[in-house]
Design a protein around this motif. Sequence first.
Motif, short mmCIF file in Angstrom:
data_model
loop_
_atom_site.label_atom_id
_atom_site.label_comp_id
_atom_site.label_asym_id
_atom_site.label_seq_id
_atom_site.Cartn_x
_atom_site.Cartn_y
_atom_site.Cartn_z
N HIS A 46 -27.83 20.28 23.47
CA HIS A 46 -28.53 21.34 22.72
C HIS A 46 -28.73 22.72 23.19
CE1 HIS A 46 -29.21 17.56 20.42
NE2 HIS A 46 -29.27 16.90 21.87
N ARG A 47 -28.51 23.43 24.59
CA ARG A 47 -28.33 24.43 25.17
C ARG A 47 -28.58 25.47 26.33
NH1 ARG A 47 -31.21 29.38 23.39
NH2 ARG A 47 -32.39 30.53 24.89
N CYS A 48 -27.26 26.55 26.53
CA CYS A 48 -26.88 26.18 27.36
C CYS A 48 -27.09 27.92 27.89
CB CYS A 48 -25.42 26.16 28.16
SG CYS A 48 -24.51 26.00 29.69
N THR A 49 -27.16 28.71 29.64
CA THR A 49 -27.84 30.19 29.45
C THR A 49 -27.00 29.89 30.84
OG1 THR A 49 -29.68 29.42 28.53
CG2 THR A 49 -29.28 31.96 30.36
N VAL A 50 -26.30 31.25 31.14
CA VAL A 50 -24.99 31.82 31.83
C VAL A 50 -26.25 32.79 32.56
CG1 VAL A 50 -23.56 32.39 30.18
CG2 VAL A 50 -23.26 32.05 33.38
N ALA A 51 -26.81 32.62 33.37
CA ALA A 51 -26.80 33.85 34.45
C ALA A 51 -25.98 35.20 35.07
CB ALA A 51 -28.52 34.07 34.86
N LEU A 52 -25.73 36.53 34.85
CA LEU A 52 -25.32 37.45 35.74
C LEU A 52 -26.61 38.33 36.65
CD1 LEU A 52 -22.56 38.55 36.74
CD2 LEU A 52 -22.52 40.50 35.01
N LEU A 53 -26.56 38.10 37.41
CA LEU A 53 -26.98 39.08 38.40
C LEU A 53 -26.54 39.49 39.26
CD1 LEU A 53 -29.99 38.89 38.97
CD2 LEU A 53 -29.87 37.30 41.05
#
Length: 473
Positions: A46-53
Amino acid sequence: MLLTISSTAGKATDLGFLLHKHPEKAQTFDVSGGSAHVFYPEATDHRCTVALLLEVDPVALVRGRRPGGTDGFSLTQYVNDRPYAASSMLAVALGKVFRTAMAGRCDLRPELPEQRLPLEICVPVLPCRGGADVARQMFEPLGWAVDARPVPLDPRMPEWGDSRYVELRLTGEVRLSEALNHLYVLLPVLDNAKHYWVSPDEVDKLIRAGEGWLGAHPAREVITRRYLAHRGELVSTAVGRLAERDDAEPEVLDNAVPDPALADGEEAEPKVSLALQRRGAVLAALRGAGAARVVDLGCGEGALLRDLLADANFREVLGVDVSHRALEFAARKLRLDRMPDRQRERLTLLQSSLTYRDDRLRGYDAVVLMEVIEHVDPPRIGALASTVFGYARPTTVVVTTPNVEYNVRYEDLPAGTMRHRDHRFEWTRAQFREWADGVAATHGYGVRYLPVGPEDPELGPPTQMAVFSVVGA
């Protein structure tokens, strides 16, 4: 510095396919001045988050730098906001880590890149010269809902006011590749600074990342200047490259214009773009004049050159542009390195100004100025006419330019504005004829006028064309 992209699409974890980064795997990439980490704080259907740090080493950034310059031995080389605030460094990391996604490729699921996804993008700390209003001016025309909240200098001292940073949150239904390219260009634009040397290659990067959206953006000039660090020669080249795509903007507008020749209830035939009609009209005029050796002045990316080479009757074709970068781009688009020898021998690309005499332009049967004259500053129009009609003096000259009277038919064009931001002027039919008649009389040419595109009974055609012929030739 941190950037997150969230999707709430039907199967949100498809974001991993698009980005070519598996949600169950954290990855680290070496980039200039530090390391880029990619991970997924959440990954459900239902929800997917990718992070670029992006972890920046400020010491590594200045290691090996020669003494001198604006910073010299200043402490600001080591103590600055680069490890904490989104900037051109984050854009560079974005381009390296998500390069394939930016190009719109997904070999495992080729149908995904064309899907518009419900996306939410968050950049917690972003330098924004001009404040939150500038962020809205940049992103809202691209279909984003923008929430840009100024970051206070010190929450404990409200009287100090806001800093130059904002917390940026974007929401909208956008193709992922488009979203990444928007960020790649606009993050350094909002910062109005780049942390590396801006070379001529940056023009190519801007044109490539801005494909399909930058040309029509109302803040295009500001974006171009800021992205290229206000380097005048690069800005001029980029503006010229975008101007050479001038055909694309009227084509889109023209598709929305009803053909005035159609009766009520009559169905229109499939649209032929105005740019294609224009090139067809120019080719017909050249064939009618029997021209075999042709100069395309202001050839840009080579759209007309390709058509000229496709017709064996044009034995010699010369493409001329003031921009060396535009000529390089034309060579790539025409695939000059792969062109058959017999065809390659017919084509020459030449850098030269339209307003200065050049012996290399003399002796040709015809010269074409297709959607070029309106990009010349009015005080230089006389010099252009003297160069083309007086000095080069071909037997035939073909000139096309927009008809400003027709602009009211473009529903997406605000009243009083021109079709392209680089246009120095746009002429009415009477103004064009006054100029053309004067040039013809001065230099010994006859001139006839032809419409290009659907002709409105009151306003005339969208493009007006003049064909000049030497008297007595």
